[in-house]
Design a protein around this motif. Structure first.
Motif, PDB file in Angstrom:
ATOM      1  N   TYR A  13       0.800  -1.229   0.000  1.00 14.87           N
ATOM      2  CA  TYR A  13       0.000   0.000   0.000  1.00 14.87           C
ATOM      3  C   TYR A  13       0.829   1.274   0.000  1.00 14.87           C
ATOM      4  O   TYR A  13       0.308   2.350  -0.298  1.00 14.87           O
ATOM      5  CB  TYR A  13      -0.988  -0.007   1.178  1.00 14.87           C
ATOM      6  CG  TYR A  13      -2.130  -0.958   0.914  1.00 14.87           C
ATOM      7  CD1 TYR A  13      -3.244  -0.539   0.191  1.00 14.87           C
ATOM      8  CD2 TYR A  13      -2.079  -2.283   1.337  1.00 14.87           C
ATOM      9  CE1 TYR A  13      -4.276  -1.413  -0.096  1.00 14.87           C
ATOM     10  CE2 TYR A  13      -3.109  -3.170   1.044  1.00 14.87           C
ATOM     11  CZ  TYR A  13      -4.207  -2.722   0.337  1.00 14.87           C
ATOM     12  OH  TYR A  13      -5.225  -3.586   0.038  1.00 14.87           O
ATOM     13  N   ILE A  16       0.791   3.139  -3.319  1.00  8.97           N
ATOM     14  CA  ILE A  16      -0.522   3.739  -3.556  1.00  8.97           C
ATOM     15  C   ILE A  16      -0.654   5.003  -2.703  1.00  8.97           C
ATOM     16  O   ILE A  16      -1.077   6.064  -3.178  1.00  8.97           O
ATOM     17  CB  ILE A  16      -1.645   2.729  -3.216  1.00  8.97           C
ATOM     18  CG1 ILE A  16      -1.557   1.547  -4.190  1.00  8.97           C
ATOM     19  CG2 ILE A  16      -3.011   3.388  -3.284  1.00  8.97           C
ATOM     20  CD1 ILE A  16      -2.540   0.430  -3.919  1.00  8.97           C
ATOM     21  N   LEU A 245      -7.711   5.242  -8.471  1.00 11.17           N
ATOM     22  CA  LEU A 245      -7.412   4.205  -7.468  1.00 11.17           C
ATOM     23  C   LEU A 245      -8.499   4.134  -6.412  1.00 11.17           C
ATOM     24  O   LEU A 245      -8.945   3.045  -6.036  1.00 11.17           O
ATOM     25  CB  LEU A 245      -6.064   4.494  -6.802  1.00 11.17           C
ATOM     26  CG  LEU A 245      -4.817   4.195  -7.639  1.00 11.17           C
ATOM     27  CD1 LEU A 245      -3.581   4.758  -6.972  1.00 11.17           C
ATOM     28  CD2 LEU A 245      -4.667   2.693  -7.845  1.00 11.17           C
TER      29      LEU A 245
ATOM     30  N   PRO B 110      -4.969  -4.811  -4.094  1.00 14.25           N
ATOM     31  CA  PRO B 110      -4.154  -4.022  -5.027  1.00 14.25           C
ATOM     32  C   PRO B 110      -4.072  -4.634  -6.412  1.00 14.25           C
ATOM     33  O   PRO B 110      -3.965  -3.913  -7.403  1.00 14.25           O
ATOM     34  CB  PRO B 110      -2.771  -4.007  -4.366  1.00 14.25           C
ATOM     35  CG  PRO B 110      -3.041  -4.199  -2.924  1.00 14.25           C
ATOM     36  CD  PRO B 110      -4.231  -5.109  -2.860  1.00 14.25           C
ATOM     37  N   GLN B 115      -2.988  -1.376 -12.695  1.00 18.36           N
ATOM     38  CA  GLN B 115      -1.597  -1.800 -12.787  1.00 18.36           C
ATOM     39  C   GLN B 115      -0.731  -0.619 -13.235  1.00 18.36           C
ATOM     40  O   GLN B 115       0.371  -0.407 -12.728  1.00 18.36           O
ATOM     41  CB  GLN B 115      -1.528  -2.920 -13.823  1.00 18.36           C
ATOM     42  CG  GLN B 115      -0.353  -3.823 -13.706  1.00 18.36           C
ATOM     43  CD  GLN B 115      -0.066  -4.540 -15.027  1.00 18.36           C
ATOM     44  OE1 GLN B 115      -0.656  -4.255 -16.045  1.00 18.36           O
ATOM     45  NE2 GLN B 115       0.863  -5.448 -14.992  1.00 18.36           N
ATOM     46  N   ARG B 118       0.003   1.674 -10.315  1.00 15.75           N
ATOM     47  CA  ARG B 118       0.855   1.091  -9.274  1.00 15.75           C
ATOM     48  C   ARG B 118       2.299   1.026  -9.741  1.00 15.75           C
ATOM     49  O   ARG B 118       3.229   1.258  -8.965  1.00 15.75           O
ATOM     50  CB  ARG B 118       0.333  -0.284  -8.869  1.00 15.75           C
ATOM     51  CG  ARG B 118      -0.974  -0.166  -8.084  1.00 15.75           C
ATOM     52  CD  ARG B 118      -1.403  -1.482  -7.514  1.00 15.75           C
ATOM     53  NE  ARG B 118      -1.565  -2.465  -8.561  1.00 15.75           N
ATOM     54  CZ  ARG B 118      -1.062  -3.699  -8.502  1.00 15.75           C
ATOM     55  NH1 ARG B 118      -0.390  -4.078  -7.456  1.00 15.75           N
ATOM     56  NH2 ARG B 118      -1.260  -4.525  -9.489  1.00 15.75           N
TER      57      ARG B 118
END
Lengths: 268, 286
Positions: A13, A16, A245, B110, B115, B118
């Protein structure tokens, strides 16, 4: 052990969080903290290229999710009624559609569309002075292909877990097959169809590689993000990325909750 | 129409839409790609009919892409499995059942998010202003990570750990705890019990995860594109170049056929040696 697990969550995480964090920075570079600011959100969402790409992505994802939910459910219901080679054949195709990397789906759909256009465009052109080309609809078709498999697997998992006696009871009470479907089967399947819809929406909204092959000149949000990362990273991308996201994480959590809630109502 | 005929018609109608999609967008294209792979590049790019094996004989021209893919993908898969195992073990054995599913979902989530974004984050972390500048701060200078094979490997572990943990978790969770008690009663140390019972019984999960990760890693494009930066490129990068930039479709078709064959061989070995002859065991992916 516990420390290892914490490190893994940080590893997963952290990146992110980094994007989310720097999207609120006033700095002009992607990794440059200059105090809190919402400036880049304002810039991103007043950029017509970004808003147009967002609208295109939402159109594609919405249509894909809708079509995949319907076709995937129909397929799951149909497969309940067949056995033997046809069932194995469909099972095989469903697994291939999910397992094969996006790039292979991208190439094969590109090739399929171009071959199709080469065949029918001369006729269309002769008859109505028309040509068909790559566009939003080719992206939707390619996305629906693999999302059918996603929805179908979710709905089938639910169908096999369903209490058969409910259907039998409905039949004993003289419900027509359609009545049984509408009043018994469909309500029981709704959570998995809904979860499938949300997953299909997320996958389609985020897909880059398949879209890259079949979008033609159209720009979706991931394609915009990809090309701007190539040109050099900007904080604008952090803001757009944060929105993408967060949207997908929320949709995923929602799908998970719907599925968990659904499995509770399934038990007799 | 008799009842049976009616029922068949309903079934056909239910399966027709998916059948149409699969036929026109999956089966037929695969055949077309196969046909293309024996063709020639048209002068303006694209495909010209021919029957030649030149495209296959020319595969060594993309040897670097095959070499990178076939060394880094297995190594990346192995690393991912090594990092995923303790995590799966922790979730399956040490965490109370109440929290297990939630914590597992947190590991998986995730993977289902973008993708693209990230890996973009890792460009920032591994790039000049990321880890190298932190290292410089403590006196280690001139470290380059991005655009090296190491960056691609870090990306592989990061990207595919969420996919590797669940199958291992499943195999560890259904493990019969009485076996471990029996082993302890017979005087085995915990470490020995782990090596002789837990590890062998969880290997099918490791194999399932490895197969999934290996196949997806082999077909990856964004990871080598972003973290390999054009220097460490995979088959996927060669394919994008051949289909979208240099537009040598017949050669691209041959490369993708080669990729698909490698994938099928992987799946074949997996089915043959891991699932055994019965091939009954299936681990849910979603």
């Amino acid at each position: 052990m516990r420390i290892y697990a914490i490190l893994i969550y940080l590893f997963l995480y952290g990146p992110i969080a980094l994007i989310v964090g720097f999207s609120f920075s006033a700095g002009r570079y992607a990794m440059d903290w200059q105090g809190f600011s919402l400036e880049w959100y304002g810039k991103a969402f007043s950029n017509p290229l970004i808003t147009e790409a967002l609208v295109t992505s939402l159109t594609i994802a919405g249509t894909t999710a809708f079509l995949s939910a319907i076709i995937g459910t129909l397929t799951a219901l149909g497969l309940e009624r067949v056995a033997g080679w046809l069932r194995h054949f469909f099972d095989g195709l469903l697994y291939v559609a999910i397992m094969v990397p996006g790039i292979v789906i991208g190439i094969s759909t590109l090739v399929a569309f171009v071959t199709l256009f080469n065949i029918i465009n001369p006729y269309l052109f002769a008859a109505w002075n028309l040509r068909i080309e790559m566009g939003v609809w080719t992206v939707i078709a390619a996305h629906v292909l693999f999302n059918i498999a996603v929805v179908c697997l979710l709905v089938r998992a639910r169908l096999t877990g369903m209490d058969r006696s409910l259907v039998e009871a409905s039949e004993d009470l003289y419900a027509t097959p359609m009545g049984t479907f509408r009043q018994v089967v469909l309500p029981l399947l709704t959570p998995s169809i809904l979860a499938g819809f949300l997953l299909a929406f997320t996958f389609s909204f985020e897909d880059f590689i398949i879209t890259f092959f079949v979008a033609g000149p159209n720009v979706t949000l991931p394609i915009y993000v990809f090309s701007s990362i190539r040109r050099g990273v900007t904080p604008e991308i952090n803001a757009v990325g944060t929105v993408v996201l967060m949207t997908s994480l929320i949709l995923l959590v929602l799908a998970q909750l719907i599925l968990q809630r659904g499995s509770r109502t399934l038990k007799p | 129409m008799s009842d049976q005929e009616h029922s068949r018609a309903v079934t056909a109608l239910l399966l027709a839409p998916a059948g149409v999609f699969f036929f026109f967008l999956l089966i037929l294209p695969m055949i077309v790609v196969l046909v293309y792979s024996f063709g020639e590049r048209a002068d303006a790019g694209g495909y010209a009919p021919a029957f030649t094996f030149d495209n296959y004989l020319n595969l060594p021209a993309r040897g670097k892409a095959f070499f990178n893919t076939l060394t880094l993908a297995p190594f990346g898969t192995l690393l991912t499995a090594l990092f995923a195992y303790p995590m799966a073990y922790f979730l399956a054995v040490k965490v109370s059942p109440r929290w297990r599913v939630t914590m597992l979902v947190l590991v998986m989530a995730p993977f289902w998010t973008s993708q693209l974004l990230r890996y973009y984050a890792w460009i920032l972390i591994l790039g000049a202003k990321g880890i190298p500048s932190w290292l410089e701060w403590i006196g280690i200078q001139d470290v380059r990570i991005i655009n090296t094979p190491w960056a691609v490997l870090i990306g592989a572990v990061y990207g595919f750990l969420p996919l590797m943990v669940p199958p291992i978790y499943v195999s560890l969770e259904k493990l019969d705890k009485r076996l471990l008690e029996a082993s302890a009663d017979l005087g085995a140390t915990p470490w020995k019990s782990f090596l002789q019972i837990t590890l062998p019984l969880s290997l099918p999960g490791v194999a399932t995860g490895s197969m999934l990760v290996f196949i997806l890693l082999m077909g990856d494009y964004i990871l080598p594109q972003f973290l390999g930066g054009g220097k460490v490129y995979f088959i996927g990068n060669a394919l994008v170049d051949l289909f979208l930039q240099s537009r040598n479709w017949p050669f691209g078709a041959a490369v993708s056929i080669a990729l698909v064959i490698i994938m099928f061989v992987t799946i074949f070995f997996y089915m043959r040696f891991v699932l055994g002859k019965s091939g009954q065991r299936r681990v849910a992916m979603v």
